[in-house]
Design an enzyme around this catalytic site. Structure first.
Site: not given
Length: 322
Positions: A38, A107
């Site tokens: 992330h 994402e």
């Protein structure tokens, strides 16, 4: 028997702590480990997001046995596929063959930082499949020139290659991603125990290949504390991937989950110290045909108690699942 893994969740712990946690997971007897990749945490309350690939390199040196895997890396926006191939080759060498490369279509939360926009799911999957083809060619030792719909490669070669390339997993959430995984992956990655995902994967070439799931849990001797912590840090998970892939940052996830209460989270995430409740959360994956399941212990500061409990109580119970 389903293999049980441990998740290094970069969104909730700093880099040194993540390495300490995976060392503890190896000592506790977990069969494998995975790491999230992330740029942002899902929620501000999680509070972290170090660079996963640096953590992986340190983890490879700090551990001896436990396999390592990205869960998952997006090789199409923040990272160029040629760079992902180089990172994967280096990790496989550093870990002495213990690394698997988990890939996904990404994402918006993490990929928006490079300012490339966020296209439709169809285009994201097209980019992913093109990226996987490039990565495989580089890991096979080819010198790659490529002029495709989404990527250009100018005479790329990997100079440090492992004896065998790492296996590649692809994350799935619906029929289109299952088709890509069936064609291109060595294993399937999913966070839902849906039989339809495995059936679609098999239909497109995935029959007989491993499939890796993931289950969030929140161990604490005090169930109320566990429920509160799961709500604080993991309520985002109730949104579903069609929504979660689109939201741009932690503030958006906080707003999207305003109406989710602690007991809503407790209905989907086992909280407390009841071994059987945790086993029942993993059981649907075993029954669907998943070969591996990675656990996420919620709360960066609550890993060691979980690892101690897992080693003595939870893992023996989970290993009875078939």
């Amino acid at each position: 028997m389903v293999a049980i893994g441990y998740t290094m969740m970069t969104e909730q712990s700093g880099p040194r702590e993540l390495v300490e946690h995976v060392v503890g997971a190896e000592a506790a007897g977990f069969d494998f480990s995975v790491i999230s990749d992330h740029y942002f945490p899902w929620l501000d309350e999680q509070g972290h997001s170090p660079y996963a690939w640096s953590v992986l390199g340190a983890a490879a040196q700090a551990t001896e046995r436990i396999p390592l895997m990205t869960f998952v890396t997006c090789p199409t926006y923040r990272y160029h596929p040629a760079v992902v191939a180089q990172k994967a080759a280096t990790m496989h060498i550093l870990s002495q063959g213990r690394f698997r490369l988990g890939l996904g279509s990404g994402e918006n939360l993490n990929e928006h930082v490079v300012g490339a926009g966020w296209p439709s799911p169809r285009e994201r999957l097209e980019r992913l499949e093109e990226a996987v083809v490039i990565i495989r060619r580089l890991l096979a030792g080819e010198t790659v020139d490529h002029d495709g719909p989404h990527f250009r490669i100018d005479h790329a070669t990997l100079w440090d290659l492992p004896e065998r390339p790492p296996e590649i997993g692809i994350a799935v959430s619906g029929p289109r991603s299952c088709a890509v995984a069936g064609r291109q992956a060595d294993l399937l990655v999913a966070t839902e125990p849906k039989q339809s995902l495995l059936d679609d994967f098999d239909r497109h070439g995935g029959a007989g290949k491993p499939r890796v799931g993931q289950v969030a849990v929140c161990y604490d001797p005090d169930r109320e504390a566990a429920v509160a912590r799961a709500h604080e840090q993991f309520r985002w998970s109730l949104g579903g991937w069609e929504v979660n892939a689109q939201l741009r940052g932690p503030a958006a996830f906080a707003q999207a989950t305003e109406t989710i209460g602690p007991e809503d989270v407790a209905k989907t995430i086992p909280c407390g110290a009841d071994v059987e409740e945790f086993v029942e959360a993993v059981r649907p994956y075993a029954e669907a045909g998943f070969t591996e399941v990675a656990l996420v212990q919620i709360g960066g500061g609550h890993q060691q108690p979980f690892l101690d409990w897992a080693g003595t109580e939870l893992l023996p119970a989970l290993r009875r699942l078939r």
